[in-house]
Scaffold this motif. Structure first.
Motif, mmCIF file in Angstrom:
data_model
loop_
_atom_site.group_PDB
_atom_site.id
_atom_site.type_symbol
_atom_site.label_atom_id
_atom_site.label_comp_id
_atom_site.label_asym_id
_atom_site.label_seq_id
_atom_site.Cartn_x
_atom_site.Cartn_y
_atom_site.Cartn_z
ATOM 1 N N PHE A 181 -1.773 4.408 10.226
ATOM 2 C CA PHE A 181 -1.752 4.153 8.775
ATOM 3 C C PHE A 181 -1.812 5.470 8.006
ATOM 4 O O PHE A 181 -1.049 5.698 7.063
ATOM 5 C CB PHE A 181 -2.934 3.252 8.372
ATOM 6 N N PRO B 78 4.756 1.049 3.417
ATOM 7 C CA PRO B 78 5.493 -0.217 3.522
ATOM 8 C C PRO B 78 5.260 -1.088 2.279
ATOM 9 O O PRO B 78 4.202 -0.991 1.655
ATOM 10 C CB PRO B 78 4.883 -0.878 4.761
ATOM 11 N N ILE C 19 1.784 -5.127 3.766
ATOM 12 C CA ILE C 19 0.951 -4.789 4.935
ATOM 13 C C ILE C 19 -0.004 -5.946 5.196
ATOM 14 O O ILE C 19 -0.654 -6.447 4.269
ATOM 15 C CB ILE C 19 0.114 -3.509 4.662
ATOM 16 N N ALA D 179 -4.234 1.045 0.291
ATOM 17 C CA ALA D 179 -2.846 0.551 0.295
ATOM 18 C C ALA D 179 -2.536 -0.231 -0.984
ATOM 19 O O ALA D 179 -1.459 -0.097 -1.571
ATOM 20 C CB ALA D 179 -2.606 -0.323 1.528
ATOM 21 N N ALA E 282 1.154 -1.257 -2.290
ATOM 22 C CA ALA E 282 1.593 -2.206 -1.250
ATOM 23 C C ALA E 282 1.040 -3.607 -1.542
ATOM 24 O O ALA E 282 -0.009 -3.760 -2.168
ATOM 25 C CB ALA E 282 1.112 -1.740 0.118
ATOM 26 N N VAL F 214 -0.874 -6.355 -0.085
ATOM 27 C CA VAL F 214 -1.800 -6.359 1.060
ATOM 28 C C VAL F 214 -2.385 -7.754 1.301
ATOM 29 O O VAL F 214 -2.816 -8.425 0.360
ATOM 30 C CB VAL F 214 -2.968 -5.363 0.815
ATOM 31 N N THR G 129 5.760 -9.787 7.203
ATOM 32 C CA THR G 129 5.274 -8.537 6.625
ATOM 33 C C THR G 129 6.081 -7.353 7.156
ATOM 34 O O THR G 129 6.764 -7.458 8.178
ATOM 35 C CB THR G 129 3.770 -8.347 6.948
ATOM 36 N N TRP H 123 4.507 -4.419 7.942
ATOM 37 C CA TRP H 123 3.648 -3.551 8.770
ATOM 38 C C TRP H 123 2.346 -4.269 9.070
ATOM 39 O O TRP H 123 1.805 -4.962 8.204
ATOM 40 C CB TRP H 123 3.357 -2.273 7.969
ATOM 41 N N LEU I 258 -1.642 -3.790 10.484
ATOM 42 C CA LEU I 258 -2.746 -2.909 10.890
ATOM 43 C C LEU I 258 -3.780 -3.742 11.643
ATOM 44 O O LEU I 258 -4.329 -4.693 11.091
ATOM 45 C CB LEU I 258 -3.393 -2.272 9.648
#
Ligand code: FAD
Ligand code: NAD
Length: 444
Positions: free
Chosen positions: A160, A167, A170, A186, A191, A193, A253, A255, A257
């Motif tokens: 990250f 992105p 996320i 983020a 982003a 999120v 999505t 990306w 994490l």
């Protein structure tokens, strides 16, 4: 110590649990070796605290600027690529600086992966054999990976912080320290999120009414929280990814994490060969940080204990071992109050007795609505409160604060908690005014 071995003390890992003590230890004339398979400095400088707080700085600033938008002429926005580049620019020199600190002190650095051959012998990268009278395991933690189909499609905290472009969307699995801090960063950088929780609580270590305020604030800012998500699989779909969760639900999505925790980094270390006691929580030590194999010690995040896994704890243990090995002490380690903070925006910081424990013990818990306090109005902080715990004698024994500078407020109060200062001693200290520390001190 004896010349029978290559080194008097050999450290495995070069994070804070090692270098803060290894460098001064070498200066006392003890022959010190340090084996490191990655970057000197370990997690905190290279892919933890220092890297994260640099990315967070513009987040803090944009939040404050937005609140003062009727005074400032334009609202700043975050340039993600520049932010990551700035982070890299200031952390890149750290390993060289720490290498110099170790080597100038007289320690020898050996680059490579260490594996125990016996209690006094370590092999580096299957090639070099090194012996030592005492060996310190300071190998830290590594990211946990969800054991589900497609897990390799997810990324970790280091990935990250190295993203060159942010992105658009996320998904973050986990709402602990990393999940919540990175959701904050983020989201502020633009982003979309989504945070998926294992159960229904974020940041379980922290006071839940304060956590709820952080979650509500992030929700208002567009972050989606999915409780009891029960994440089952990740799949790739063209340029995007699908997260399967819940009862046959799917989320698409850009990306993913995986922030589901960190686990002891004991890969290929050969602990079974030498009989050091460990399990999934880490390495077990006594009150001298000594494992069950008498010449082998451990320090830092890799320890199996309930202390916060934070840099200052690793630093303290490293310094303790330095004093133990140089003969300056033979006493057991005596931990002071260890504070902790989550760098969300606002932050939550705490030290000493936690609120639920205080309430259970029937101690006095005072409430301070800081948003009403003039100093917090300077930056128009809407969410700011603290709770303080006093014992029967009126000593401050615990504090928890939610605010933009909660970490500094709690830092300011640490001496009062650690040294059990009484009212007269507290009133004798003249602080710098007006500051957050001064404001906190006056509530002690
Ligand atoms: C994203 C993130 C943010 C964080 N933010 C904060 C924060 O804001 N504040 C805070 O106090 N803490 C924070 N932490 C925690 C902090 O980084 C750790 O508590 C600290 O780094 C622990 O130091 P350590 O020396 O025990 O382990 P580490 O720093 O992890 O060092 C262990 C070293 O051992 C090496 N190693 C492992 N196995 C071997 C082997 N077999 N041979 C040779 N070398 C080996 C590794 O390469 C590593 O360099 C954060 C952590 C992360 C991941
Ligand atoms: N500010 C700081 O001091 C700081 C910041 C970052 C990291 N750290 C350190 O790094 C360590 C690791 O942080 P972390 O955030 O990875 O760990 P953590 O243990 O704080 O959080 C992991 C989270 O993942 C959740 N989880 C686990 N399995 C899950 C699943 N299947 N689905 C959804 N959620 C799941 C857990 O419930 C928990 O909330 C911590 O011990 C912390 O001390 C400290």
């Amino acid at each position: 110590m004896t010349n029978k071995y290559d080194y008097d003390v050999l450290y495995i890992g070069a994070g804070h649990a090692t270098f803060d003590g290894a460098a001064p230890l070498a200066k006392t004339g003890v022959r010190v070796g340090v084996i490191e398979s990655g970057l000197i400095g370990g997690t905190c400088p290279n892919r933890g605290c220092n890297a994260k707080i640099t990315l967070d700085e513009p987040v803090k600033l944009t939040r404050e600027a937005a609140r003062l938008n009727d005074i400032l002429s334009s609202a700043p926005t975050i340039n993600w690529t520049a932010n990551v580049a700035h982070k890299q620019e200031i952390i890149d020199p750290l390993p060289a600086g720490l290498t110099a600190r170790l080597e100038d002190g007289g320690a020898t650095i050996i680059h490579g992966h260490a594996t125990f051959k016996d209690a006094h012998t370590v092999v580096v990268d299957d090639q070099q054999t090194i012996t030592a009278e005492k060996i310190v395991i300071a190998t830290g933690l590594k990211p946990h990976r969800l054991d589900i189909p497609g897990t390799k499609l997810a990324h970790n905290s280091s990935d990250f912080m190295n993203l060159k472009r942010l992105p658009q969307s996320i998904v973050i699995i986990g709402a602990g320290y990393i999940g919540m801090e990175f959701a904050t960063i983020a989201n502020a950088a633009g982003a979309q999120v989504t945070v998926m929780l294992h159960g229904d609580q974020a940041l379980r270590d922290f006071y839940q009414p304060f956590v709820a305020q952080v979650v509500d604030d992030l929700t208002e800012r567009g972050v989606t929280f999915i409780k009891n998500a029960n994440v089952q699989a990740f799949t790739k779909q063209d340029d995007q990814f699908q997260v399967s969760y819940g009862d046959h639900q799917q989320l698409t999505t850009d990306w993913i994490l995986d922030a589901t925790g960190r686990i002891p980094n004991l890969d290929g270390l050969g602990l079974d060969r030498i009989g050091v006691k460990y399990d999934r929580h880490g390495v077990y030590v006594n009150d001298h940080l000594q494992t069950n194999v008498p010449n082998i010690y451990a320090a830092g995040d890799v320890l199996a204990n309930d202390l916060p896994k934070v840099t200052p704890a690793a630093y303290f243990e490293s310094k303790y071992l330095m004093r133990l090995f140089s003969g300056q002490t033979s006493a057991p380690i005596d931990y002071p109050v260890i504070p902790s903070v989550v760098f969300t925006s606002p932050r939550i910081a705490q030290a000493g007795m936690k609120i639920p424990a205080a309430e259970k013990a029937g101690l006095t818990v005072s409430d301070n609505d800081l948003a009403d306090y003039w100093y917090y109005q300077v930056s128009k902080e809407p969410i700011a409160a603290s709770k303080q715990v006093h014992d029967q004698d009126g000593h401050l024994v615990g504090v928890t604060e939610i605010s933009d500078q909660a970490e500094d407020a709690v830092n300011a109060l640490l001496p009062a908690i650690e040294y059990q200062l009484d009212r007269e001693q507290i009133d004798r200290l003249i602080g710098i005014f007006p500051t957050i520390g001064y404001a906190a001190w006056h509530r002690a």
